[in-house]
Design an enzyme around this catalytic site. Structure first.
Site, PDB file in Angstrom:
ATOM      1  N   GLY A  49      16.803 -16.846 -23.679  1.00 53.17           N
ATOM      2  CA  GLY A  49      17.942 -17.738 -23.475  1.00 53.17           C
ATOM      3  C   GLY A  49      18.095 -18.102 -22.015  1.00 53.17           C
ATOM      4  O   GLY A  49      17.131 -18.054 -21.247  1.00 53.17           O
ATOM      5  N   CYS A  50      19.292 -18.437 -21.612  1.00 53.65           N
ATOM      6  CA  CYS A  50      19.562 -18.843 -20.234  1.00 53.65           C
ATOM      7  C   CYS A  50      19.100 -17.786 -19.246  1.00 53.65           C
ATOM      8  O   CYS A  50      19.486 -16.621 -19.345  1.00 53.65           O
ATOM      9  CB  CYS A  50      21.060 -19.092 -20.076  1.00 53.65           C
ATOM     10  SG  CYS A  50      21.561 -19.438 -18.380  1.00 53.65           S
ATOM     11  N   PHE A  51      18.291 -18.196 -18.285  1.00 50.08           N
ATOM     12  CA  PHE A  51      17.755 -17.193 -17.353  1.00 50.08           C
ATOM     13  C   PHE A  51      18.801 -16.647 -16.391  1.00 50.08           C
ATOM     14  O   PHE A  51      18.586 -15.615 -15.762  1.00 50.08           O
ATOM     15  CB  PHE A  51      16.527 -17.695 -16.595  1.00 50.08           C
ATOM     16  CG  PHE A  51      16.587 -19.078 -15.991  1.00 50.08           C
ATOM     17  CD1 PHE A  51      17.773 -19.656 -15.571  1.00 50.08           C
ATOM     18  CD2 PHE A  51      15.413 -19.813 -15.833  1.00 50.08           C
ATOM     19  CE1 PHE A  51      17.811 -20.924 -15.004  1.00 50.08           C
ATOM     20  CE2 PHE A  51      15.428 -21.087 -15.264  1.00 50.08           C
ATOM     21  CZ  PHE A  51      16.633 -21.639 -14.853  1.00 50.08           C
TER      22      PHE A  51
END
EC number: 1.8.4.11
Length: 216
Positions: A49-51
């Site tokens: 997902g979002c880093f």
């Protein structure tokens, strides 16, 4: 592997060991990108997902020397955030972890990876939707592939998450470091709503469940 399963029970998971993948599956793997790191350090590459979220989690761990946010698994060289965000390049938002295996093992990193994101949602993490937010482990050697395949096999066989793990396991390919403003994002933006409502709970979970693995 038993140690990983025992730790997962702390967050109300229940697993029993199962057979490891066959040697044939291991020997048929593609040749991954290998990165030479000095002083005995190793590399792990995860997409979950979002880093911004995954970077913040792993920066808390003792033995983790560096975490870089970036893009991997796609078709375009040196992609930008805007290009990756369209989903057209095929890249995933990912992190590349440089770690000291004498202090924290790849298996322990893998356990925390699965404990801090949802590996059952295809191309999605919460409100973030698209192939760039897929769950994927990019292995750098045969040992990493074997450990990852075996761990996913156990999670699925015991129905740990209530539905199948869809995390991909792929040979490491070129990793492109993201723009500077993405690096160490959480530490610099804790007051922003996304950080407060999405990232902080993940970081607090790690601090609570993995006290013995935190940086002093």
């Amino acid at each position: 592997m038993k140690k990983m399963i025992a730790l997962l029970t702390l967050i109300n998971f229940s697993c029993q060991p199962k057979e490891k993948p066959t040697e044939n599956l291991i020997t048929q793997m593609e040749e991954p990108v290998k990165i030479e790191v000095e002083n005995g350090l190793e590399i792990a590459t995860f997409a979950g997902g979002c880093f911004w979220c995954t970077e913040a989690v792993f920066l808390e761990l003792d033995g983790v020397k560096k975490v870089e946010s970036g893009y991997t698994g796609g078709k375009r060289e040196n992609p930008t955030y805007e290009q990756v965000s369209t989903g057209a390049t095929g890249h995933a938002e990912a992190i590349q972890i440089t770690f000291d295996a004498q202090k924290i093992s790849f298996a322990e990193l893998l356990e925390i990876f699965f404990a801090t994101h949802d590996p059952t949602t295809l191309n999605r993490q919460g409100a973030d939707v698209g192939t760039q937010y897929r769950s994927e482990v990019f292995y750098h050697n045969q040992a990493q592939k074997e450990i990852t395949d075996g761990y996913i096999d156990q999670l699925n066989s015991q129905n740990v998450f209530g539905k199948p793990v869809v995390t991909k396991v792929s040979a490491a390919v070129p990793f492109y470091i993201a723009e500077n403003y993405h690096q160490n994002y959480y530490a610099r933006n804790k007051d922003k709503s996304y950080c407060a409502y999405v990232i902080t709970p993940k970081v607090e979970k790690v601090k609570k469940q993995y006290k013995d693995k935190l940086k002093k």
